[in-house]
Design a protein around this motif. Structure first.
Motif, PDB file in Angstrom:
ATOM      1  N   ALA A 150      -8.274   6.571 -11.404  1.00  0.00           N
ATOM      2  CA  ALA A 150      -7.766   6.055 -12.675  1.00  0.00           C
ATOM      3  C   ALA A 150      -6.418   5.372 -12.476  1.00  0.00           C
ATOM      4  O   ALA A 150      -6.147   4.307 -13.053  1.00  0.00           O
ATOM      5  N   ARG A 151      -5.557   5.962 -11.660  1.00  0.00           N
ATOM      6  CA  ARG A 151      -4.233   5.368 -11.425  1.00  0.00           C
ATOM      7  C   ARG A 151      -4.349   4.043 -10.672  1.00  0.00           C
ATOM      8  O   ARG A 151      -3.664   3.072 -11.001  1.00  0.00           O
ATOM      9  N   ILE A 152      -5.211   3.995  -9.675  1.00  0.00           N
ATOM     10  CA  ILE A 152      -5.400   2.756  -8.914  1.00  0.00           C
ATOM     11  C   ILE A 152      -5.949   1.665  -9.826  1.00  0.00           C
ATOM     12  O   ILE A 152      -5.485   0.527  -9.786  1.00  0.00           O
ATOM     13  N   ILE A 176       0.839  -1.200   0.000  1.00  0.00           N
ATOM     14  CA  ILE A 176       0.000   0.000   0.000  1.00  0.00           C
ATOM     15  C   ILE A 176       0.878   1.255   0.000  1.00  0.00           C
ATOM     16  O   ILE A 176       0.518   2.266  -0.601  1.00  0.00           O
ATOM     17  N   GLU A 177       2.031   1.194   0.635  1.00  0.00           N
ATOM     18  CA  GLU A 177       2.961   2.330   0.612  1.00  0.00           C
ATOM     19  C   GLU A 177       3.420   2.604  -0.819  1.00  0.00           C
ATOM     20  O   GLU A 177       3.534   3.758  -1.231  1.00  0.00           O
ATOM     21  N   ARG A 178       3.668   1.565  -1.575  1.00  0.00           N
ATOM     22  CA  ARG A 178       4.088   1.722  -2.970  1.00  0.00           C
ATOM     23  C   ARG A 178       2.982   2.375  -3.796  1.00  0.00           C
ATOM     24  O   ARG A 178       3.238   3.252  -4.609  1.00  0.00           O
ATOM     25  N   ARG A 217       1.063   9.860  -5.169  1.00  0.00           N
ATOM     26  CA  ARG A 217       1.725  11.150  -4.913  1.00  0.00           C
ATOM     27  C   ARG A 217       2.514  11.616  -6.130  1.00  0.00           C
ATOM     28  O   ARG A 217       2.504  12.789  -6.486  1.00  0.00           O
ATOM     29  N   ARG A 218       3.209  10.689  -6.772  1.00  0.00           N
ATOM     30  CA  ARG A 218       4.002  11.035  -7.944  1.00  0.00           C
ATOM     31  C   ARG A 218       3.104  11.603  -9.045  1.00  0.00           C
ATOM     32  O   ARG A 218       3.447  12.602  -9.681  1.00  0.00           O
ATOM     33  N   ARG A 219       1.972  10.983  -9.257  1.00  0.00           N
ATOM     34  CA  ARG A 219       1.058  11.437 -10.313  1.00  0.00           C
ATOM     35  C   ARG A 219       0.370  12.754  -9.965  1.00  0.00           C
ATOM     36  O   ARG A 219       0.147  13.577 -10.833  1.00  0.00           O
ATOM     37  N   THR A 220       0.008  12.943  -8.700  1.00  0.00           N
ATOM     38  CA  THR A 220      -0.704  14.174  -8.337  1.00  0.00           C
ATOM     39  C   THR A 220       0.231  15.375  -8.252  1.00  0.00           C
ATOM     40  O   THR A 220      -0.205  16.502  -8.493  1.00  0.00           O
ATOM     41  N   ARG A 221       1.500  15.170  -7.950  1.00  0.00           N
ATOM     42  CA  ARG A 221       2.456  16.291  -7.905  1.00  0.00           C
ATOM     43  C   ARG A 221       2.662  16.911  -9.275  1.00  0.00           C
ATOM     44  O   ARG A 221       2.905  18.111  -9.389  1.00  0.00           O
ATOM     45  N   GLY A 236      -5.219  -3.249 -12.412  1.00  0.00           N
ATOM     46  CA  GLY A 236      -5.603  -3.977 -13.616  1.00  0.00           C
ATOM     47  C   GLY A 236      -4.432  -4.517 -14.400  1.00  0.00           C
ATOM     48  O   GLY A 236      -4.542  -5.545 -15.065  1.00  0.00           O
ATOM     49  N   ASN A 237      -3.300  -3.849 -14.343  1.00  0.00           N
ATOM     50  CA  ASN A 237      -2.150  -4.274 -15.149  1.00  0.00           C
ATOM     51  C   ASN A 237      -1.056  -4.934 -14.323  1.00  0.00           C
ATOM     52  O   ASN A 237      -0.670  -6.057 -14.587  1.00  0.00           O
ATOM     53  N   GLN A 238      -0.535  -4.228 -13.351  1.00  0.00           N
ATOM     54  CA  GLN A 238       0.608  -4.749 -12.609  1.00  0.00           C
ATOM     55  C   GLN A 238       0.213  -5.831 -11.612  1.00  0.00           C
ATOM     56  O   GLN A 238       0.857  -6.859 -11.511  1.00  0.00           O
TER      57      GLN A 238
END
Length: 189
Positions: A160-162, A131-133, A139-143, A167-169
């Protein structure tokens, strides 16, 4: 936490045997109240940071190695015994606050070593790194965006990121082999 876990239960969550977290008081209380059959596992990484924050810079390397030795133990009994040795040595080095922190938290930080959980799961259930990852990715995407026009647009990006990550990883890899958990349940009964 109470309303979040209640909503999960109302949507069908059952069979929870372990909850791993960073010692958030609300989460710990909710687990004991709403999931009485589950145990609480304090995140090993967060716990080590808490202990090391009470160590002088001169002893940080030694204390870090000593804590790693505690968590490298194969059984809970040996981990608790090693933790007591480390706490005693911390006191000898005048690191009383760190020793106190270690003694107070080691019990809930070694829950993953109980025989109720498969040995193969230990590496993954001792921390809340997964969950930390995900939080770090959010955070990386929202910054990049900086300022959102409203909360709804922020929520849409995060959702969308979640969905993309899960869905992929996550869908292509198995995080835990749950059949091993079933074997452990059979042995306990």
């Amino acid at each position: 936490w109470n309303s979040f876990v209640s909503s999960l239960i109302s949507r069908g969550l059952t069979g929870v045997r372990l909850v791993t977290g960073d010692r958030c008081a609300g989460l710990v209380n909710t687990v004991s109240e709403l999931l009485p059959q589950a145990r609480y596992q304090r995140c090993m990484v967060h716990f080590m940071r808490n202990v090391l924050s009470k160590v002088s810079p001169r002893h940080t390397r030694w204390a870090g190695d000593a804590l790693k030795a505690v968590f490298a133990m194969e059984s809970r009994e040996s981990a608790l015994a090693k933790a007591e040795q480390v706490a005693t040595e911390m006191e000898e080095r005048k690191l009383r606050e760190a020793a106190k922190c270690l003694r107070e938290g080691i019990d809930e930080t070694t829950t993953y070593l109980l025989k109720d959980y498969p040995v193969e799961h230990r590496r993954r259930i001792r921390t809340n790194n997964m969950i930390e990852r995900l939080n770090r990715e959010i955070r990386r995407r929202t910054r990049v965006v900086g300022a959102f026009p409203d909360g709804r647009s922020a929520l849409m990006l995060i959702t969308a990121r979640i969905r993309y990550v899960t869905g992929n990883q996550w869908s292509t890899r198995r995080y835990l082999d749950m059949s091993r958990l079933h074997d452990t349940i059979q042995e306990a009964n």
